[in-house]
Motif scaffolding. Sequence first.
Motif, PDB file in Angstrom:
ATOM      1  N   LEU A  26       0.837  -1.200   0.000  1.00 33.99           N
ATOM      2  CA  LEU A  26       0.000   0.000   0.000  1.00 33.99           C
ATOM      3  C   LEU A  26       0.872   1.250   0.000  1.00 33.99           C
ATOM      4  CD1 LEU A  26      -2.990   1.058   0.316  1.00 33.99           C
ATOM      5  CD2 LEU A  26      -2.465   1.225   2.745  1.00 33.99           C
ATOM      6  N   HIS A  27       1.884   1.253   0.850  1.00 31.66           N
ATOM      7  CA  HIS A  27       2.748   2.419   0.987  1.00 31.66           C
ATOM      8  C   HIS A  27       3.513   2.683  -0.315  1.00 31.66           C
ATOM      9  CE1 HIS A  27       5.161   4.659   4.321  1.00 31.66           C
ATOM     10  NE2 HIS A  27       4.919   5.434   3.289  1.00 31.66           N
ATOM     11  N   ARG A  28       4.053   1.637  -0.906  1.00 29.98           N
ATOM     12  CA  ARG A  28       4.871   1.810  -2.102  1.00 29.98           C
ATOM     13  C   ARG A  28       4.062   2.154  -3.343  1.00 29.98           C
ATOM     14  NH1 ARG A  28       9.983  -1.482  -4.319  1.00 29.98           N
ATOM     15  NH2 ARG A  28      10.301  -0.143  -6.116  1.00 29.98           N
ATOM     16  N   PHE A  29       2.956   1.461  -3.550  1.00 31.02           N
ATOM     17  CA  PHE A  29       2.242   1.589  -4.814  1.00 31.02           C
ATOM     18  C   PHE A  29       0.996   2.467  -4.780  1.00 31.02           C
ATOM     19  CE2 PHE A  29       4.487  -2.528  -5.139  1.00 31.02           C
ATOM     20  CZ  PHE A  29       5.327  -2.193  -6.189  1.00 31.02           C
ATOM     21  N   VAL A  30       0.531   2.857  -3.605  1.00 33.40           N
ATOM     22  CA  VAL A  30      -0.688   3.667  -3.533  1.00 33.40           C
ATOM     23  C   VAL A  30      -0.435   5.002  -2.830  1.00 33.40           C
ATOM     24  CG1 VAL A  30      -3.088   3.709  -2.731  1.00 33.40           C
ATOM     25  CG2 VAL A  30      -2.093   1.568  -3.545  1.00 33.40           C
ATOM     26  N   MET A  31       0.406   5.009  -1.821  1.00 38.34           N
ATOM     27  CA  MET A  31       0.600   6.232  -1.036  1.00 38.34           C
ATOM     28  C   MET A  31       1.707   7.138  -1.579  1.00 38.34           C
ATOM     29  SD  MET A  31       0.026   4.535   2.711  1.00 38.34           S
ATOM     30  CE  MET A  31      -0.040   6.033   3.677  1.00 38.34           C
ATOM     31  N   HIS A  32       2.469   6.648  -2.530  1.00 37.06           N
ATOM     32  CA  HIS A  32       3.553   7.465  -3.082  1.00 37.06           C
ATOM     33  C   HIS A  32       3.429   7.726  -4.578  1.00 37.06           C
ATOM     34  CE1 HIS A  32       6.216   8.268   0.288  1.00 37.06           C
ATOM     35  NE2 HIS A  32       5.742   7.140   0.796  1.00 37.06           N
ATOM     36  N   ARG A  33       2.272   7.389  -5.140  1.00 36.68           N
ATOM     37  CA  ARG A  33       2.008   7.703  -6.544  1.00 36.68           C
ATOM     38  C   ARG A  33       0.516   7.517  -6.807  1.00 36.68           C
ATOM     39  NH1 ARG A  33       5.320   2.532  -8.370  1.00 36.68           N
ATOM     40  NH2 ARG A  33       6.703   3.628  -7.012  1.00 36.68           N
ATOM     41  N   LEU A  36      -4.303   4.543 -11.133  1.00 34.62           N
ATOM     42  CA  LEU A  36      -5.548   4.450 -11.902  1.00 34.62           C
ATOM     43  C   LEU A  36      -6.495   5.619 -11.637  1.00 34.62           C
ATOM     44  CD1 LEU A  36      -6.186   0.632 -11.362  1.00 34.62           C
ATOM     45  CD2 LEU A  36      -5.131   1.721 -13.367  1.00 34.62           C
ATOM     46  N   GLY A  37      -5.962   6.821 -11.549  1.00 42.85           N
ATOM     47  CA  GLY A  37      -6.768   8.008 -11.310  1.00 42.85           C
ATOM     48  C   GLY A  37      -7.163   8.228  -9.861  1.00 42.85           C
ATOM     49  N   PHE A  38      -6.814   7.294  -8.990  1.00 43.12           N
ATOM     50  CA  PHE A  38      -7.118   7.416  -7.560  1.00 43.12           C
ATOM     51  C   PHE A  38      -5.950   8.139  -6.902  1.00 43.12           C
ATOM     52  CE2 PHE A  38      -7.381   5.245  -3.266  1.00 43.12           C
ATOM     53  CZ  PHE A  38      -8.485   5.970  -2.841  1.00 43.12           C
ATOM     54  N   THR A  39      -6.170   9.384  -6.503  1.00 39.25           N
ATOM     55  CA  THR A  39      -5.069  10.219  -6.013  1.00 39.25           C
ATOM     56  C   THR A  39      -5.127  10.548  -4.524  1.00 39.25           C
ATOM     57  OG1 THR A  39      -6.230  12.264  -6.566  1.00 39.25           O
ATOM     58  CG2 THR A  39      -4.795  11.316  -8.276  1.00 39.25           C
ATOM     59  N   TYR A  40      -6.225  10.223  -3.858  1.00 41.12           N
ATOM     60  CA  TYR A  40      -6.363  10.608  -2.441  1.00 41.12           C
ATOM     61  C   TYR A  40      -5.186  10.161  -1.566  1.00 41.12           C
ATOM     62  CZ  TYR A  40      -7.647  10.339   2.426  1.00 41.12           C
ATOM     63  OH  TYR A  40      -7.598  10.409   3.797  1.00 41.12           O
ATOM     64  N   PRO A  41      -4.799   8.881  -1.570  1.00 42.99           N
ATOM     65  CA  PRO A  41      -3.690   8.477  -0.695  1.00 42.99           C
ATOM     66  C   PRO A  41      -2.377   9.182  -1.049  1.00 42.99           C
ATOM     67  CG  PRO A  41      -4.834   6.553  -1.543  1.00 42.99           C
ATOM     68  CD  PRO A  41      -5.356   7.742  -2.286  1.00 42.99           C
ATOM     69  N   TYR A  42      -2.137   9.337  -2.324  1.00 38.25           N
ATOM     70  CA  TYR A  42      -0.910  10.005  -2.766  1.00 38.25           C
ATOM     71  C   TYR A  42      -0.897  11.472  -2.328  1.00 38.25           C
ATOM     72  CZ  TYR A  42       2.372  12.309  -5.919  1.00 38.25           C
ATOM     73  OH  TYR A  42       3.372  13.079  -6.432  1.00 38.25           O
ATOM     74  N   ARG A  43      -2.009  12.164  -2.529  1.00 32.22           N
ATOM     75  CA  ARG A  43      -2.069  13.569  -2.131  1.00 32.22           C
ATOM     76  C   ARG A  43      -1.935  13.738  -0.623  1.00 32.22           C
ATOM     77  NH1 ARG A  43      -6.806  15.436  -2.722  1.00 32.22           N
ATOM     78  NH2 ARG A  43      -7.794  13.604  -3.587  1.00 32.22           N
ATOM     79  N   SER A  44      -2.650  12.900   0.150  1.00 29.73           N
ATOM     80  CA  SER A  44      -2.633  13.082   1.604  1.00 29.73           C
ATOM     81  C   SER A  44      -1.340  12.596   2.244  1.00 29.73           C
ATOM     82  CB  SER A  44      -3.837  12.396   2.247  1.00 29.73           C
ATOM     83  OG  SER A  44      -3.781  11.012   2.037  1.00 29.73           O
ATOM     84  N   HIS A  45      -0.730  11.574   1.688  1.00 23.92           N
ATOM     85  CA  HIS A  45       0.503  11.060   2.292  1.00 23.92           C
ATOM     86  C   HIS A  45       1.753  11.514   1.527  1.00 23.92           C
ATOM     87  CE1 HIS A  45       3.291   8.452   4.372  1.00 23.92           C
ATOM     88  NE2 HIS A  45       3.756   8.109   3.183  1.00 23.92           N
ATOM     89  N   GLY A  46       1.839  11.114   0.268  1.00 24.16           N
ATOM     90  CA  GLY A  46       3.047  11.371  -0.521  1.00 24.16           C
ATOM     91  C   GLY A  46       3.358  12.843  -0.666  1.00 24.16           C
ATOM     92  N   ILE A  47       2.342  13.649  -0.819  1.00 25.40           N
ATOM     93  CA  ILE A  47       2.577  15.082  -0.993  1.00 25.40           C
ATOM     94  C   ILE A  47       2.449  15.829   0.337  1.00 25.40           C
ATOM     95  CG2 ILE A  47       1.763  17.191  -2.119  1.00 25.40           C
ATOM     96  CD1 ILE A  47       0.965  15.441  -4.514  1.00 25.40           C
ATOM     97  N   THR A  48       1.265  15.800   0.936  1.00 28.10           N
ATOM     98  CA  THR A  48       1.023  16.617   2.129  1.00 28.10           C
ATOM     99  C   THR A  48       1.852  16.173   3.325  1.00 28.10           C
ATOM    100  OG1 THR A  48      -1.222  17.019   1.342  1.00 28.10           O
ATOM    101  CG2 THR A  48      -0.771  17.534   3.646  1.00 28.10           C
ATOM    102  N   HIS A  49       1.744  14.911   3.722  1.00 26.06           N
ATOM    103  CA  HIS A  49       2.464  14.440   4.912  1.00 26.06           C
ATOM    104  C   HIS A  49       3.969  14.583   4.730  1.00 26.06           C
ATOM    105  CE1 HIS A  49       3.265  12.143   8.554  1.00 26.06           C
ATOM    106  NE2 HIS A  49       4.127  11.421   7.852  1.00 26.06           N
ATOM    107  N   HIS A  50       4.490  14.163   3.597  1.00 26.58           N
ATOM    108  CA  HIS A  50       5.941  14.217   3.382  1.00 26.58           C
ATOM    109  C   HIS A  50       6.446  15.638   3.193  1.00 26.58           C
ATOM    110  CE1 HIS A  50       7.706  10.160   3.334  1.00 26.58           C
ATOM    111  NE2 HIS A  50       6.444   9.778   3.148  1.00 26.58           N
ATOM    112  N   THR A  51       5.616  16.555   2.756  1.00 21.52           N
ATOM    113  CA  THR A  51       6.036  17.955   2.637  1.00 21.52           C
ATOM    114  C   THR A  51       6.131  18.597   4.012  1.00 21.52           C
ATOM    115  OG1 THR A  51       5.048  18.162   0.448  1.00 21.52           O
ATOM    116  CG2 THR A  51       5.434  20.210   1.660  1.00 21.52           C
ATOM    117  N   ILE A  52       5.153  18.339   4.852  1.00 22.63           N
ATOM    118  CA  ILE A  52       5.130  18.946   6.184  1.00 22.63           C
ATOM    119  C   ILE A  52       6.115  18.266   7.128  1.00 22.63           C
ATOM    120  CG2 ILE A  52       3.666  19.314   8.225  1.00 22.63           C
ATOM    121  CD1 ILE A  52       1.373  19.794   6.168  1.00 22.63           C
ATOM    122  N   PHE A  53       6.209  16.938   7.057  1.00 18.23           N
ATOM    123  CA  PHE A  53       7.099  16.180   7.937  1.00 18.23           C
ATOM    124  C   PHE A  53       8.254  15.615   7.122  1.00 18.23           C
ATOM    125  CE2 PHE A  53       2.921  16.058   9.905  1.00 18.23           C
ATOM    126  CZ  PHE A  53       3.222  16.537  11.174  1.00 18.23           C
ATOM    127  N   GLY A  54       9.408  16.255   7.244  1.00 16.54           N
ATOM    128  CA  GLY A  54      10.589  15.800   6.524  1.00 16.54           C
ATOM    129  C   GLY A  54      11.419  14.860   7.380  1.00 16.54           C
TER     130      GLY A  54
END
Length: 175
Positions: A26-33, A36-54
């Motif tokens: 889940l972390h590798r293939f859904v939360m970091h990219r 299939l057009g499903f972006t919620y996990p990527y936006r909330s984790h890969g972008i938002t969480h990783h931007t705020i928490f380095g």
Amino acid sequence: MTVFILILAACFLAGIVYASFFEWTLHRFVMHRPILGFTYPYRSHGITHHTIFGSGKNYHLIDESTRKIVTMAWWNAPVLLAVNAPAGILAAYLAHTWWAMIPFIGAIAAYYAVYEYFHWCMHVPGPRWFQGTSLFKWVDRHHRLHHLEPNRNLNVVFPLADFVLRTRLSRAPQA
């Protein structure tokens, strides 16, 4: 009766092992990219969480307004349990008893609860007795390295899949 208890215990342990590999996937293939057009996990984790928490000083909570970004949304737990229900059915089928679903799915629920709590404790440290233990410090370092190298150290709680799938990073790369 003893065999039945052993089967249920084995199903619980199998659920923990399964949860490690599910978390990794889940972390590798859904939360970091996006997938299939499903972006919620990527936006909330890969972008938002990783931007705020380095991985540096911003690894820990700095701005109180970002507290809610440390953990997943409340509704993720029932969705993840539902997504994993077929694996629980398979465990019951393989164990030849429907009772096997309870410890298998229970292990996944427990894994998720520990994941959320430990992840919270990593980013919002406090005076918790276990945060001083070498085991927690090791898992915390493991996760901090994930924030440095997002495609590595994909497990937060139990990095079995990181070891087996060779994505474990033991120290920061030399510049």
